[in-house]
Write a protein that holds these residues in place. Structure first.
Motif, PDB file in Angstrom:
ATOM      1  N   TYR A 108      -0.415   9.795   2.713  1.00  0.00           N
ATOM      2  CA  TYR A 108      -1.072   9.159   3.836  1.00  0.00           C
ATOM      3  C   TYR A 108      -2.587   9.246   3.590  1.00  0.00           C
ATOM      4  O   TYR A 108      -3.045  10.007   2.740  1.00  0.00           O
ATOM      5  CB  TYR A 108      -0.757   9.888   5.142  1.00  0.00           C
ATOM      6  N   VAL A 140       0.181   5.336   2.874  1.00  0.00           N
ATOM      7  CA  VAL A 140      -0.299   4.637   1.684  1.00  0.00           C
ATOM      8  C   VAL A 140       0.853   4.310   0.733  1.00  0.00           C
ATOM      9  O   VAL A 140       0.985   3.187   0.257  1.00  0.00           O
ATOM     10  CB  VAL A 140      -1.348   5.489   0.944  1.00  0.00           C
ATOM     11  N   GLU A 200      -2.758   6.433   8.045  1.00  0.00           N
ATOM     12  CA  GLU A 200      -2.054   5.300   7.453  1.00  0.00           C
ATOM     13  C   GLU A 200      -1.165   5.760   6.310  1.00  0.00           C
ATOM     14  O   GLU A 200      -1.603   6.542   5.458  1.00  0.00           O
ATOM     15  CB  GLU A 200      -3.102   4.293   6.914  1.00  0.00           C
ATOM     16  N   TYR A 249       4.748   0.758  -0.814  1.00  0.00           N
ATOM     17  CA  TYR A 249       3.295   0.796  -0.727  1.00  0.00           C
ATOM     18  C   TYR A 249       2.797   0.031   0.482  1.00  0.00           C
ATOM     19  O   TYR A 249       3.400  -0.968   0.898  1.00  0.00           O
ATOM     20  CB  TYR A 249       2.667   0.168  -1.978  1.00  0.00           C
ATOM     21  N   ALA A 250       1.657   0.474   0.997  1.00  0.00           N
ATOM     22  CA  ALA A 250       0.951  -0.326   1.995  1.00  0.00           C
ATOM     23  C   ALA A 250       0.430  -1.586   1.308  1.00  0.00           C
ATOM     24  O   ALA A 250       0.068  -1.567   0.126  1.00  0.00           O
ATOM     25  CB  ALA A 250      -0.209   0.474   2.571  1.00  0.00           C
ATOM     26  N   ASP A 251       0.385  -2.678   2.062  1.00  0.00           N
ATOM     27  CA  ASP A 251      -0.078  -3.936   1.479  1.00  0.00           C
ATOM     28  C   ASP A 251      -1.487  -3.806   0.905  1.00  0.00           C
ATOM     29  O   ASP A 251      -1.823  -4.443  -0.099  1.00  0.00           O
ATOM     30  CB  ASP A 251      -0.059  -5.036   2.541  1.00  0.00           C
ATOM     31  N   SER A 252      -2.294  -2.966   1.531  1.00  0.00           N
ATOM     32  CA  SER A 252      -3.696  -2.836   1.124  1.00  0.00           C
ATOM     33  C   SER A 252      -3.875  -2.190  -0.249  1.00  0.00           C
ATOM     34  O   SER A 252      -4.955  -2.284  -0.835  1.00  0.00           O
ATOM     35  CB  SER A 252      -4.471  -2.036   2.170  1.00  0.00           C
TER      36      SER A 252
END
Length: 120
Positions: free
Chosen positions: A37, A48, A46, A59-62
């Motif tokens: 995170y 990660v 968030e 995965y996070a989109d970012s």
């Protein structure tokens, strides 16, 4: 008592790379999903990346295409390879894991975090 200890954070220029590590120690029977995170100032924590013990990452989109999560089960360690870092990746990165011990059994654990700062 289980501990998660992160390492590898620091200051890096935009476009650079860092590799974070998180080692779990204690009377561990087995480790299930391990996660990273991050929490930036005045922002919500968030998720990660996560990786099951079967090897399925998410995965996070970012961070897709830039970050890679991996683990060494023999060392009870999870890694986060971060490439093409951006200033918006600046945050405290915190390790999280679902771990089974004899007592208290299945439980979710958190590390203390390691600071990642992306700045020129």
């Amino acid at each position: 008592q289980v501990q998660l200890v992160e390492s590898g954070g620091g200051l890096v220029q935009p476009g650079g790379s860092l590799r974070l590590s998180c080692a779990a120690s204690g009377s561990i029977f087995s480790i299930y999903t391990m996660r990273w995170y991050r929490q930036a100032p005045e922002k919500q924590r968030e998720l990660v990346a996560g990786l099951t013990n079967g090897g399925s990452p998410n995965y996070a989109d970012s961070v897709k295409g830039r970050f890679t999560i991996s683990r060494d089960n023999a060392k009870n360690t999870v890694y986060l390879q971060m490439n093409s870092l951006k200033p918006e990746d600046t945050a405290v990165y915190i390790c999280n894991a679902d771990i089974r011990t004899v007592v208290p059994g299945f439980k979710n654990y958190w590390g203390q975090g390691t600071q990642v700062t992306v700045s020129s």
